[in-house]
Design a protein around this motif. Structure first.
Motif, PDB file in Angstrom:
ATOM      1  N   ASN A 170      38.007  36.562 101.361  1.00 25.81           N
ATOM      2  CA  ASN A 170      39.270  37.245 101.639  1.00 25.81           C
ATOM      3  C   ASN A 170      38.964  38.727 101.856  1.00 25.81           C
ATOM      4  O   ASN A 170      38.438  39.398 100.969  1.00 25.81           O
ATOM      5  N   ALA A 171      39.284  39.247 103.032  1.00 28.31           N
ATOM      6  CA  ALA A 171      38.951  40.637 103.358  1.00 28.31           C
ATOM      7  C   ALA A 171      39.538  41.616 102.348  1.00 28.31           C
ATOM      8  O   ALA A 171      38.929  42.655 102.053  1.00 28.31           O
ATOM      9  N   PHE A 172      40.724  41.296 101.790  1.00 25.87           N
ATOM     10  CA  PHE A 172      41.355  42.231 100.852  1.00 25.87           C
ATOM     11  C   PHE A 172      40.566  42.350  99.549  1.00 25.87           C
ATOM     12  O   PHE A 172      40.667  43.361  98.849  1.00 25.87           O
ATOM     13  N   ALA A 173      39.762  41.314  99.231  1.00 30.24           N
ATOM     14  CA  ALA A 173      38.920  41.402  98.044  1.00 30.24           C
ATOM     15  C   ALA A 173      37.808  42.427  98.239  1.00 30.24           C
ATOM     16  O   ALA A 173      37.261  42.959  97.270  1.00 30.24           O
ATOM     17  N   LEU A 174      37.468  42.711  99.501  1.00 32.56           N
ATOM     18  CA  LEU A 174      36.448  43.711  99.808  1.00 32.56           C
ATOM     19  C   LEU A 174      37.049  45.108  99.960  1.00 32.56           C
ATOM     20  O   LEU A 174      36.596  46.068  99.329  1.00 32.56           O
ATOM     21  N   ILE A 175      38.078  45.223 100.788  1.00 37.59           N
ATOM     22  CA  ILE A 175      38.571  46.554 101.132  1.00 37.59           C
ATOM     23  C   ILE A 175      39.337  47.203  99.992  1.00 37.59           C
ATOM     24  O   ILE A 175      39.456  48.437  99.940  1.00 37.59           O
ATOM     25  N   GLY A 176      39.823  46.387  99.046  1.00 32.82           N
ATOM     26  CA  GLY A 176      40.606  46.937  97.949  1.00 32.82           C
ATOM     27  C   GLY A 176      39.815  47.821  97.000  1.00 32.82           C
ATOM     28  O   GLY A 176      40.391  48.665  96.314  1.00 32.82           O
ATOM     29  N   GLY A 177      38.515  47.658  96.945  1.00 32.04           N
ATOM     30  CA  GLY A 177      37.710  48.486  96.042  1.00 32.04           C
ATOM     31  C   GLY A 177      36.438  48.990  96.692  1.00 32.04           C
ATOM     32  O   GLY A 177      35.467  49.304  96.003  1.00 32.04           O
ATOM     33  N   ARG A 178      36.479  49.054  98.054  1.00 34.68           N
ATOM     34  CA  ARG A 178      35.281  49.479  98.807  1.00 34.68           C
ATOM     35  C   ARG A 178      34.058  48.681  98.350  1.00 34.68           C
ATOM     36  O   ARG A 178      32.963  49.185  98.165  1.00 34.68           O
ATOM     37  N   ARG A 179      34.295  47.381  98.145  1.00 33.21           N
ATOM     38  CA  ARG A 179      33.253  46.497  97.625  1.00 33.21           C
ATOM     39  C   ARG A 179      32.406  45.946  98.761  1.00 33.21           C
ATOM     40  O   ARG A 179      32.830  45.930  99.920  1.00 33.21           O
ATOM     41  N   ALA A 180      31.238  45.451  98.413  1.00 32.05           N
ATOM     42  CA  ALA A 180      30.327  44.885  99.402  1.00 32.05           C
ATOM     43  C   ALA A 180      29.918  43.482  98.996  1.00 32.05           C
ATOM     44  O   ALA A 180      29.711  43.196  97.814  1.00 32.05           O
ATOM     45  N   PHE A 181      29.815  42.605  99.994  1.00 33.76           N
ATOM     46  CA  PHE A 181      29.299  41.243  99.808  1.00 33.76           C
ATOM     47  C   PHE A 181      28.018  41.165 100.614  1.00 33.76           C
ATOM     48  O   PHE A 181      28.030  41.315 101.833  1.00 33.76           O
ATOM     49  N   ALA A 182      26.906  40.965  99.915  1.00 28.13           N
ATOM     50  CA  ALA A 182      25.595  41.050 100.553  1.00 28.13           C
ATOM     51  C   ALA A 182      24.770  39.800 100.276  1.00 28.13           C
ATOM     52  O   ALA A 182      25.153  38.931  99.479  1.00 28.13           O
ATOM     53  N   GLY A 183      23.647  39.712 100.935  1.00 28.17           N
ATOM     54  CA  GLY A 183      22.707  38.621 100.697  1.00 28.17           C
ATOM     55  C   GLY A 183      21.309  39.173 100.504  1.00 28.17           C
ATOM     56  O   GLY A 183      21.021  40.331 100.813  1.00 28.17           O
ATOM     57  N   SER A 184      20.431  38.336  99.982  1.00 24.50           N
ATOM     58  CA  SER A 184      19.035  38.731  99.790  1.00 24.50           C
ATOM     59  C   SER A 184      18.186  37.474  99.803  1.00 24.50           C
ATOM     60  O   SER A 184      18.590  36.432  99.270  1.00 24.50           O
ATOM     61  N   MET A 185      17.013  37.577 100.440  1.00 29.30           N
ATOM     62  CA  MET A 185      16.128  36.425 100.546  1.00 29.30           C
ATOM     63  C   MET A 185      14.739  36.798 100.039  1.00 29.30           C
ATOM     64  O   MET A 185      14.078  37.670 100.601  1.00 29.30           O
ATOM     65  N   ILE A 186      14.311  36.171  98.996  1.00 22.93           N
ATOM     66  CA  ILE A 186      13.012  36.386  98.328  1.00 22.93           C
ATOM     67  C   ILE A 186      12.626  37.857  98.353  1.00 22.93           C
ATOM     68  O   ILE A 186      13.421  38.723  98.015  1.00 22.93           O
ATOM     69  N   GLY A 187      11.399  38.191  98.737  1.00 19.60           N
ATOM     70  CA  GLY A 187      10.925  39.562  98.803  1.00 19.60           C
ATOM     71  C   GLY A 187       9.639  39.575  99.600  1.00 19.60           C
ATOM     72  O   GLY A 187       9.026  38.531  99.851  1.00 19.60           O
ATOM     73  N   GLY A 188       9.205  40.747 100.020  1.00 17.39           N
ATOM     74  CA  GLY A 188       7.945  40.858 100.734  1.00 17.39           C
ATOM     75  C   GLY A 188       6.758  40.665  99.797  1.00 17.39           C
ATOM     76  O   GLY A 188       6.910  40.622  98.572  1.00 17.39           O
ATOM     77  N   ILE A 189       5.582  40.583 100.382  1.00 17.58           N
ATOM     78  CA  ILE A 189       4.377  40.363  99.578  1.00 17.58           C
ATOM     79  C   ILE A 189       4.128  41.521  98.625  1.00 17.58           C
ATOM     80  O   ILE A 189       3.811  41.331  97.449  1.00 17.58           O
ATOM     81  N   ARG A 190       4.312  42.737  99.104  1.00 15.27           N
ATOM     82  CA  ARG A 190       4.110  43.906  98.241  1.00 15.27           C
ATOM     83  C   ARG A 190       5.067  43.885  97.056  1.00 15.27           C
ATOM     84  O   ARG A 190       4.669  44.141  95.909  1.00 15.27           O
ATOM     85  N   GLU A 191       6.335  43.568  97.320  1.00 18.16           N
ATOM     86  CA  GLU A 191       7.326  43.535  96.239  1.00 18.16           C
ATOM     87  C   GLU A 191       7.083  42.355  95.300  1.00 18.16           C
ATOM     88  O   GLU A 191       7.344  42.444  94.102  1.00 18.16           O
ATOM     89  N   THR A 192       6.584  41.248  95.843  1.00 21.34           N
ATOM     90  CA  THR A 192       6.271  40.103  94.995  1.00 21.34           C
ATOM     91  C   THR A 192       5.163  40.457  94.012  1.00 21.34           C
ATOM     92  O   THR A 192       5.225  40.090  92.825  1.00 21.34           O
ATOM     93  N   GLN A 193       4.157  41.189  94.477  1.00 19.12           N
ATOM     94  CA  GLN A 193       3.106  41.632  93.568  1.00 19.12           C
ATOM     95  C   GLN A 193       3.663  42.604  92.531  1.00 19.12           C
ATOM     96  O   GLN A 193       3.304  42.542  91.341  1.00 19.12           O
ATOM     97  N   GLU A 194       4.549  43.486  92.964  1.00 20.09           N
ATOM     98  CA  GLU A 194       5.206  44.415  92.036  1.00 20.09           C
ATOM     99  C   GLU A 194       5.960  43.650  90.957  1.00 20.09           C
ATOM    100  O   GLU A 194       5.912  43.993  89.769  1.00 20.09           O
ATOM    101  N   MET A 195       6.671  42.588  91.366  1.00 18.39           N
ATOM    102  CA  MET A 195       7.424  41.768  90.418  1.00 18.39           C
ATOM    103  C   MET A 195       6.501  41.110  89.404  1.00 18.39           C
ATOM    104  O   MET A 195       6.783  41.103  88.190  1.00 18.39           O
ATOM    105  N   LEU A 196       5.379  40.559  89.874  1.00 17.48           N
ATOM    106  CA  LEU A 196       4.438  39.916  88.958  1.00 17.48           C
ATOM    107  C   LEU A 196       3.873  40.922  87.967  1.00 17.48           C
ATOM    108  O   LEU A 196       3.737  40.628  86.768  1.00 17.48           O
ATOM    109  N   ASN A 197       3.558  42.115  88.437  1.00 19.44           N
ATOM    110  CA  ASN A 197       3.046  43.153  87.536  1.00 19.44           C
ATOM    111  C   ASN A 197       4.108  43.561  86.515  1.00 19.44           C
ATOM    112  O   ASN A 197       3.795  43.792  85.337  1.00 19.44           O
ATOM    113  N   PHE A 198       5.359  43.654  86.963  1.00 17.63           N
ATOM    114  CA  PHE A 198       6.471  43.980  86.061  1.00 17.63           C
ATOM    115  C   PHE A 198       6.617  42.901  84.994  1.00 17.63           C
ATOM    116  O   PHE A 198       6.795  43.196  83.801  1.00 17.63           O
ATOM    117  N   CYS A 199       6.527  41.634  85.412  1.00 19.61           N
ATOM    118  CA  CYS A 199       6.658  40.537  84.453  1.00 19.61           C
ATOM    119  C   CYS A 199       5.525  40.558  83.434  1.00 19.61           C
ATOM    120  O   CYS A 199       5.741  40.309  82.242  1.00 19.61           O
TER     121      CYS A 199
END
Length: 346
Positions: A277-306
């Motif tokens: 519903n568009a009003f669920a977004l525009i009412g609070g300047r909200r964002a609906f986004a997506g994300s898919m896994i991560g790059g190799i560099r970020e994956t290594q960063e994640m493993l080091n963080f873990c």
């Protein structure tokens, strides 16, 4: 071409069965990995059952791979025999487009090559980690740090990076309120990671049956979404919501839980569209986004963080002959929180 033991789906409607698959010979920049453990991701089930489109069969799934390097090509510099390594959801990309050059290979403009069920650059169909060995170009192999056991590391290669990337990208940390929708394979990792980053973490689950687990994993609060009062009580509360559910939910209701300029990031991948519903977004300047896994560099960063924070997946290790039973249990939400195949049983 070497032949290795594997479990594969003969078709979209049949159980996975033991079989053999071919792996390419080790090329100059290739790494041969003896797979020790392979996680079972909900994506495996969607893919082999044709939920996301037709596949070529037989198909051996699996993109949460942890193992040991047993051979390297003559030009390999990043890995050596005996290294503890992992392979996630992709095994190749063009390596030339703007996104690849930025370390975001998962968004390759020419299409990244998935670990299974994808057409590789040489025209072959990739086969995944439900097998004893895999050959991967060194650029798509990451190092599993000491301090993380291989079995609990395997799910980090998908569930871990899938949740780590949006948390990092959207600034989860001290002073931020993060909600995680669903406490499953992805959700339990999101809770652990957001907590380790210093955010205030809330789990939004259908019921309270996993509340004790959620609090143990690092959640500060836990609410049942089946209680209509939850949406009233939490309206405007969160800076960031990570939706990990691979099923259709009322996204507009969850958007109302965001504070001004808050973002809901979808990492679950249901087969059905998610109307907003568009009003669920525009009412609070909200964002609906997506994300898919991560790059190799970020994956290594994640493993080091873990490794730094002592984080691994919560797992149930199974023999290969329990894969089909595990699929049914995943669909019934009867796993806490990731099945991992002991590939020595193949």
């Amino acid at each position: 071409m070497p032949t290795v033991n594997a479990y594969a789906a003969p078709s979209a409607t049949e159980d996975l069965v033991p079989t053999t698959i071919e792996r390419r010979a080790v090329g100059p920049r290739d790494v041969l990995i003896e797979i020790k453990y392979a996680g079972i991701c909900h994506s495996d089930i969607h893919t082999v059952r044709g939920d996301w489109g037709p596949q070529q069969y037989p198909l051996a799934p699996g993109h949460e791979i942890a193992g040991i390097v047993t051979e390297v090509g003559a030009e390999v510099t990043r890995h050596k025999v005996g290294d503890r390594v992992g392979v996630g959801c992709m095994v190749n990309s063009c390596k030339e487009c703007a996104n690849c050059l930025a370390g975001e290979e998962q968004y390759c403009l020419k299409g990244m090559v998935g670990t299974y069920g994808a057409v590789d650059r040489d025209g072959t169909i990739t086969q995944g980690g439900y097998s004893t060995h895999i050959v991967v170009t060194e650029d798509f192999v990451v190092t599993i740090p000491e301090g993380i056991d291989l079995d609990v590391a395997a799910p980090l290669l998908c569930a871990g990076i899938t949740t780590y990337s949006p948390l990092r990208h959207r600034g989860a940390g001290p002073g931020k309120k993060v909600a995680v929708v669903g406490l499953g394979g992805l959700g339990h990792m999101a809770v652990k990671l957001a907590h380790a980053m210093g955010a205030e973490v809330t789990v939004l689950s259908q019921s309270l049956k996993k509340q004790e687990d959620g609090l143990r994993l690092g959640a500060d609060h836990y609410y049942a979404t089946s209680d209509a009062g939850t949406f009233e009580a939490l309206a405007g509360s969160f800076d960031l919501i990570i939706n990990t559910v691979s099923a259709s939910i009322d996204i507009s209701s969850y958007l109302q839980l965001l504070s001004l300029d808050g973002t809901l990031v979808n990492v679950g991948a249901p087969a059905e569209p998610l109307p907003v519903n568009a009003f669920a977004l525009i009412g609070g300047r909200r964002a609906f986004a997506g994300s898919m896994i991560g790059g190799i560099r970020e994956t290594q960063e994640m493993l080091n963080f873990c490794a730094e924070h002592g984080i691994g997946a919560e797992i149930e290790v199974i023999p290969a002959d329990k894969i089909n039973e595990a699929y049914e249990r995943v669909l019934a939400s009867d796993v806490r929180y990731r099945f991992v195949i002991d590939t020595a049983t193949l």
